[in-house]
Design an enzyme around this catalytic site. Structure first.
Site, PDB file in Angstrom:
ATOM      1  NE  ARG A 107      -3.716  -2.273   2.519  1.00 40.56           N
ATOM      2  CZ  ARG A 107      -3.480  -3.416   3.129  1.00 40.56           C
ATOM      3  NH1 ARG A 107      -2.325  -3.626   3.727  1.00 40.56           N
ATOM      4  NH2 ARG A 107      -4.391  -4.379   3.137  1.00 40.56           N
ATOM      5  CG  ASP A 167      -6.512  -4.286   8.333  1.00 42.91           C
ATOM      6  OD1 ASP A 167      -5.824  -4.942   7.551  1.00 42.91           O
ATOM      7  OD2 ASP A 167      -6.748  -3.072   8.180  1.00 42.91           O
ATOM      8  NE  ARG A 170      -9.446  -8.310   4.641  1.00 39.49           N
ATOM      9  CZ  ARG A 170      -8.783  -7.454   3.888  1.00 39.49           C
ATOM     10  NH1 ARG A 170      -7.720  -6.807   4.390  1.00 39.49           N
ATOM     11  NH2 ARG A 170      -9.134  -7.236   2.641  1.00 39.49           N
ATOM     12  CG  HIS A 194      -5.353  -0.586   5.893  1.00 39.06           C
ATOM     13  ND1 HIS A 194      -5.867  -1.825   6.169  1.00 39.06           N
ATOM     14  CD2 HIS A 194      -5.590  -0.366   4.578  1.00 39.06           C
ATOM     15  CE1 HIS A 194      -6.407  -2.336   5.076  1.00 39.06           C
ATOM     16  NE2 HIS A 194      -6.247  -1.470   4.086  1.00 39.06           N
TER      17      HIS A 194
END
Length: 330
Positions: A107, A167, A170, A194
Site C-alpha cells: 500500500r 483488518d 477480518r 492499515h
C-alpha cells in the site's frame, strides 16, 4: 388524464422539504471500491441523495444507469453521476479514487502518485463541500488521511480514514470461524497502520468479557494457531488481489457502517484512522485506534491499555508511517 393524476402535490412536497433535510453524500471514484460502497449504501438506505464522481464519464454513466434501474426495489433515493459542484451541501464525501494496488505492490508503494492526485482533488472538495466530513478509503489510507488533513486544513475530527476497520473485521471473522461463534459476539482489534506493520491487540480479545489468551503475552506466548490467524489477516488483501485483482465488497460494507454512524449520530467505536497526538507517545501521525464516531466525525480516541510488546509494535507502526510522511512532497 395523466396531468390530473399528478396534480396538487407541490404544497405537500414543500412541507416535506422544510421538515427533513435529505442526507446527501458524494462518492469520488467509480471503480470497484467506489461502486461497492455505492451499492451497499443504496440497499441499506444510507443516503437520500448520492452523487458519484469519476473522470471516466462513460463508465460513470453506465454504473449510475445500472444502479438507478434497481431503485424500484429499494427505499426511495436519488442516485446520479456528476461533479463535486453537484455535491454542494453534502454531509459526507467518500474518497475511493486513486491508483490501483497491483499484485506484489504494498500500500505504501502507491503513496506519491496518490498524493499528486489529492493535491488537485482536496481543494475542490473543500470549495464545493466545505461542511462535509471527509472519509478517505484510498490506499495507503493512513498516509492519504494525513495528506487530506494537511491539504484541507479541516479540523481533525472531520477527516477520517477507513484505517484498520477491514483488518479488524477480518480478525474477528477468522477468529470466530476458528472458535465456531458468531463474529459479532467476539471483541478484537487491529490497530496501527492499515498495512504490514499493523498490530493485533491480543490482550483485548475477549468473548463475553472472558480473555481469549492468558497472561503470557509479555513473553509473546501466543498459540501458533492463533498467530496464524493474524498472519492470514495481514496477508488477506494480497491473497484477494492475486485471485481477483482487488478487494471491494467487505470494505464497501464497512464504509457503509461508518457513514451510518456519522449520519445517524450513533457514537459507535471503530478502528478508523485519525490524527493522533498524545496517546501512547504518538504525535502528528494518522493511524488506527478505537475511536468514537458520530455526527461530528471522530470525537474521541480511546486510550486503551496495551502490553509492553503491543506498545513496541505500535511504535514500530508509527515509525513506518512517520518515515513515509517525512518523504512526502506536500
Amino acid at each position: 388524464m395523466f396531468e390530473k393524476l399528478f396534480t396538487s402535490s407541490s404544497e405537500f412536497e414543500q412541507d416535506l422539504t422544510i421538515t427533513r433535510r435529505p442526507r446527501k453524500g458524494v462518492i469520488i471514484g467509480a471503480g470497484r471500491v467506489g461502486m461497492a460502497c455505492a451499492y451497499s449504501m443504496l440497499i441499506q438506505h444510507t443516503l437520500d441523495e448520492m452523487v458519484i464522481v469519476d473522470n471516466n464519464q462513460e463508465k460513470l454513466e453506465g454504473e449510475v444507469m445500472d444502479l438507478v434501474h434497481g431503485l424500484p426495489f429499494v427505499e426511495p433515493s436519488i442516485v446520479k453521476g456528476g461533479t463535486l459542484q453537484d455535491g454542494q451541501d453534502a454531509d459526507i464525501v467518500i474518497i475511493t479514487a486513486g491508483a490501483k494496488q497491483k499484485q506484489g505492490e504494498s500500500r505504501l508503494d502507491l503513496v506519491q502518485h496518490n498524493v499528486e492526485i489529492f493535491k488537485t482533488l482536496i481543494p475542490e472538495i473543500v470549495k464545493y463541500c466545505p461542511k462535509a466530513i471527509i472519509l478517505v478509503v484510498t490506499n495507503p489510507v493512513d498516509i492519504m488521511t494525513y495528506v487530506t488533513l494537511r491539504l484541507s486544513k479541516l479540523p481533525s475530527s472531520n477527516v477520517i480514514g477507513s484505517g484498520t476497520l477491514l483488518d479488524t473485521a477480518r480478525f474477528r471473522y477468522l477468529l470466530a470461524e476458528k472458535l465456531t461463534i458468531d463474529p459479532r459476539s467476539l471483541h478484537a482489534y487491529i490497530i496501527g497502520e492499515h498495512g504490514d506493520s499493523e498490530v493485533a491487540v491480543w490482550s483485548k480479545v475477549n468473548i463475553a468479557g472472558s480473555p481469549l489468551v492468558d497472561d503470557n503475552l509479555e513473553n509473546n506466548q501466543i498459540d501458533p494457531s492463533l498467530q496464524a490467524v493474524f498472519e492470514n489477516v495481514k496477508n488477506a488483501a494480497y491473497e484477494i488481489i492475486q485471485r481477483k485483482g482487488a478487494t471491494c465488497y467487505a470494505i464497501g460494507l464497512g464504509v457503509t457502517q461508518i457513514v451510518q454512524a456519522i449520519l445517524r449520530n450513533q457514537n459507535r467505536v471503530f478502528t478508523v484512522s485519525t490524527m493522533i497526538n498524545g496517546i501512547h507517545d504518538i504525535e502528528d501521525v494518522c493511524l488506527s485506534l478505537p475511536a468514537v464516531v458520530n455526527r461530528q466525525g471522530v470525537t474521541r480516541v480511546l486510550n486503551i491499555s496495551l502490553t509492553s510488546l503491543e506498545q513496541q509494535q505500535l511504535q514500530k507502526s508509527r515509525q513506518v508511517l512517520r518515515q513515509t510522511i517525512a518523504q512526502l512532497n506536500l
